[in-house]
Design a protein around this motif. Structure first.
Motif, PDB file in Angstrom:
ATOM      1  N   ALA A 110      65.224 -28.655 -30.182  1.00 24.71           N
ATOM      2  CA  ALA A 110      66.656 -28.753 -30.467  1.00 24.71           C
ATOM      3  C   ALA A 110      67.190 -30.126 -30.114  1.00 24.71           C
ATOM      4  CB  ALA A 110      67.415 -27.673 -29.708  1.00 24.71           C
TER       5      ALA A 110
ATOM      6  N   THR B  51      71.719 -28.277 -36.478  1.00 33.21           N
ATOM      7  CA  THR B  51      70.515 -27.576 -36.035  1.00 33.21           C
ATOM      8  C   THR B  51      70.677 -27.064 -34.610  1.00 33.21           C
ATOM      9  OG1 THR B  51      69.087 -28.900 -37.460  1.00 33.21           O
ATOM     10  CG2 THR B  51      68.044 -27.841 -35.571  1.00 33.21           C
ATOM     11  N   GLN B  52      71.230 -27.880 -33.737  1.00 30.81           N
ATOM     12  CA  GLN B  52      71.429 -27.489 -32.340  1.00 30.81           C
ATOM     13  C   GLN B  52      72.374 -26.299 -32.222  1.00 30.81           C
ATOM     14  OE1 GLN B  52      72.643 -31.277 -30.775  1.00 30.81           O
ATOM     15  NE2 GLN B  52      70.550 -32.075 -30.688  1.00 30.81           N
TER      16      GLN B  52
ATOM     17  N   MET C 152      70.551 -23.181 -33.321  1.00 33.73           N
ATOM     18  CA  MET C 152      69.531 -22.724 -32.385  1.00 33.73           C
ATOM     19  C   MET C 152      70.116 -22.173 -31.093  1.00 33.73           C
ATOM     20  SD  MET C 152      66.674 -25.751 -32.878  1.00 33.73           S
ATOM     21  CE  MET C 152      65.386 -24.966 -31.911  1.00 33.73           C
TER      22      MET C 152
END
Length: 309
Positions: free
Chosen positions: A143, A151-152, A155
């Motif tokens: 991440a 994306t972080q 996740m």
């Protein structure tokens, strides 16, 4: 260790676990310090014995806590900590003064690879005893390494980080390989031939926090006090963890490093996830110790005899 001492400890252990398996209301009435108000008072009254180091922030002597059977956990025998890979030379000297005969490392190989092996006094090497983190460390590396805020968020955001932590805590109870590592540690702590022991993971809060909670309760330390020791990691780690988040934001690797807070903190509901799983699988704390960890009454009595005065 004398047979008389073991018999006395066995009697204490039987009394402790008999009381610990009572319904909550009966336990609160019978055990000093087990009621809600008394538990809070007990936590406030206890003093946690931190070992101050420059390269590790969550290092403590687990001794000093009072049991509700009238004893006190011995100091200088069991230490808990975060990873020791960043110790300074002065830190190593301080650790040498603890007289450790064993250091147990609950980190998985990936953590050791990225963070480094422990720096320890000459003649002392860590015993690898990895406890699964369900891939959390790899998830974090991925991440943060992505540098992509979308994306972080996908996740770690939206409660996913908290759910991940609760799943990890449940595996402390459900995974046979994890139970084996915790059981081996407790058996060693019960061994009268063993000198002072330190165990740790990366942050010294989850795997280390769980085994410390289990050990304290096995020694008849009130549940509220054991919870207080677990939650104290937030106090000891707060400044360091905030610095990590600030560094990630400054470097541009995370626009919202607060996504990490649920992973950096310990929380009561994480611990509750493990204890609820323990009760579901084994019926009680005593059931977890004897069936889940395979500790017989003699071993539990030896724990009492060695670690409680």
């Amino acid at each position: 260790m004398s047979r008389v001492r073991i018999r006395r400890a066995a009697a204490a252990a039987v009394a402790a676990f008999a009381l610990a398996t009572l319904p909550t209301a009966a336990y609160a009435a019978a055990a000093p310090g087990a009621g809600v108000g008394a538990r809070h008072h007990q936590q406030q009254a206890e003093t946690i014995r931190q070992i101050t180091l420059q390269g590790a922030v969550n290092v403590r002597d687990l001794g000093g806590y009072r049991t509700w059977t009238g004893g006190q956990v011995r100091q200088g025998l069991v230490y808990r900590s975060d990873a020791l890979s960043k110790l300074t030379d002065a830190d190593v000297t301080t650790v040498s003064g603890l007289g450790l005969t064993k250091v147990i490392d609950f980190r998985i190989p990936m953590e050791v690879q990225y963070d480094g092996a422990d720096r320890l006094p000459a003649g002392l090497s860590a015993t690898a005893r990895p406890v699964s983190d369900l891939g959390l460390y790899g998830t974090l590396v991925g991440a943060i390494g992505s540098g992509d805020p979308v994306t972080q968020e996908q996740m770690l955001g939206g409660g996913r980080a908290e759910a991940y932590m609760r799943d990890i805590y449940r595996t402390f109870v459900t995974a046979p390989e994890n139970r084996a590592q915790f059981a081996a540690t407790l058996r060693e702590l019960a061994d009268g031939r063993q000198g002072p022991v330190l165990y740790h993971c990366t942050s010294g809060k989850d795997r280390t926090g769980w085994v410390s909670y289990v050990l304290l309760r096995a020694l008849a330390v009130p549940e509220g006090t054991a919870e207080g020791d677990y939650l104290a990691s937030n106090t000891f780690r707060a400044a360091y963890d905030a610095k990590v988040r600030a560094g990630l934001k400054q470097s541009g690797r995370m626009q919202n490093p607060d996504l990490l807070i649920p992973l950096q903190e310990v929380r009561q509901d994480y611990l509750d996830s493990a204890t609820a799983q323990m009760e579901a699988d084994y019926g009680s704390f005593y059931g977890y110790l004897t069936q889940g960890l395979g500790l017989d009454l003699r071993t539990l009595a030896k724990l009492q005899a060695r670690l409680v005065r």
